[in-house]
Scaffold this motif. Sequence first.
Motif, PDB file in Angstrom:
ATOM      1  N   GLU A 132       0.791  -1.138  -0.127  1.00 18.03           N
ATOM      2  CA  GLU A 132      -0.189  -0.273  -0.004  1.00 18.03           C
ATOM      3  C   GLU A 132       0.791   1.392  -0.133  1.00 18.03           C
ATOM      4  N   VAL A 133       2.266   1.114   0.315  1.00 16.54           N
ATOM      5  CA  VAL A 133       2.885   2.471   0.387  1.00 16.54           C
ATOM      6  C   VAL A 133       3.910   2.676  -0.662  1.00 16.54           C
ATOM      7  N   LEU A 134       3.704   1.915  -1.670  1.00  9.63           N
ATOM      8  CA  LEU A 134       4.693   1.737  -2.684  1.00  9.63           C
ATOM      9  C   LEU A 134       4.478   3.036  -3.450  1.00  9.63           C
ATOM     10  N   PHE A 135       3.224   3.390  -3.833  1.00  6.69           N
ATOM     11  CA  PHE A 135       2.956   4.338  -4.891  1.00  6.69           C
ATOM     12  C   PHE A 135       3.356   5.724  -4.125  1.00  6.69           C
ATOM     13  N   ASP A 136       3.037   5.837  -2.948  1.00  3.43           N
ATOM     14  CA  ASP A 136       3.352   7.092  -2.319  1.00  3.43           C
ATOM     15  C   ASP A 136       4.878   7.451  -2.200  1.00  3.43           C
TER      16      ASP A 136
END
Length: 212
Positions: A132-136
């Motif tokens: 879930e944090v990869l794109f941010d």
Amino acid sequence: MRIGILGSGLMGAKLGTLFARAGHEVTFSYARSEAKLERLAKEAKGSARAGTPREAAQNADALLLAVHWSRMDDVLGQAGDLSGTVVLSCSLPMNDDDTALVVAHTSSGAEELAKKLPNARFVSAFNTVPSEVLFDVFAARRRSKRPSLVYCGDDRRAKNIAVKLIRDVGFEPLDAGPLRIARYTEPFALLVAQLAYERKGGPELAYRFERF
Ligand SMILES: NC(=O)c1ccc[n+]([C@@H]2O[C@H](COP(=O)([O-])OP(=O)(O)OC[C@H]3O[C@@H](n4cnc5c(N)ncnc54)[C@H](OP(=O)(O)O)[C@@H]3O)[C@@H](O)[C@H]2O)c1
């Protein structure tokens, strides 16, 4: 680089997309539908295509291994001979209902995989971070302070490639040492997941933990 994705689920789909956006040639493989692989390739908006695990492995500069532990033999069987191939694994050795590690303390999933693929150039990376944090992280990659991401392995070339890909996604790579250190990073990954999915604040908390 040419990067093959073995397992195009939460991790493989996102990391493959980010690798393509960072300018790499990506082949998405191993999902339950061909249509999903085609969609991922289209949406990656870079140089990406769908293929079989064997096609993903052919001439790859690096392969990302991102399947559930229970699918490992199947996907490796389909990929074929990986002698000399750089294999980055983000896979954790989880039991069928994802409640426990089936390999820990005296070995690790990464070490067991390296034994299965004795001629591959193996490195463990990206498994301590919730997808879930990869794109941010990617969106914030130009900031001077980047979150750290640990990786480990015994093969220098594979580690150099991991360093490049970790930076491309937006993390600062942190060499945790030889592959046997995965015995400690894999349980750490479960701690991060526990914080991410079971505590209020979710991925944000895990992101801060990773940053620390
Ligand atoms: N998710 C995370 O945040 C996270 C973080 C750290 C480490 N990890 C580790 O990374 C690895 C991958 O996790 P994930 O969350 O990305 O898993 P996932 O979303 O379940 O993805 C697994 C991939 O394997 C495919 N697959 C499953 N069964 C198949 C079959 N019978 N035939 C063909 N393809 C099949 C799935 O197809 P479909 O796309 O059709 O479902 C999917 O593309 C795991 O070892 C996990 O422990 C995950």
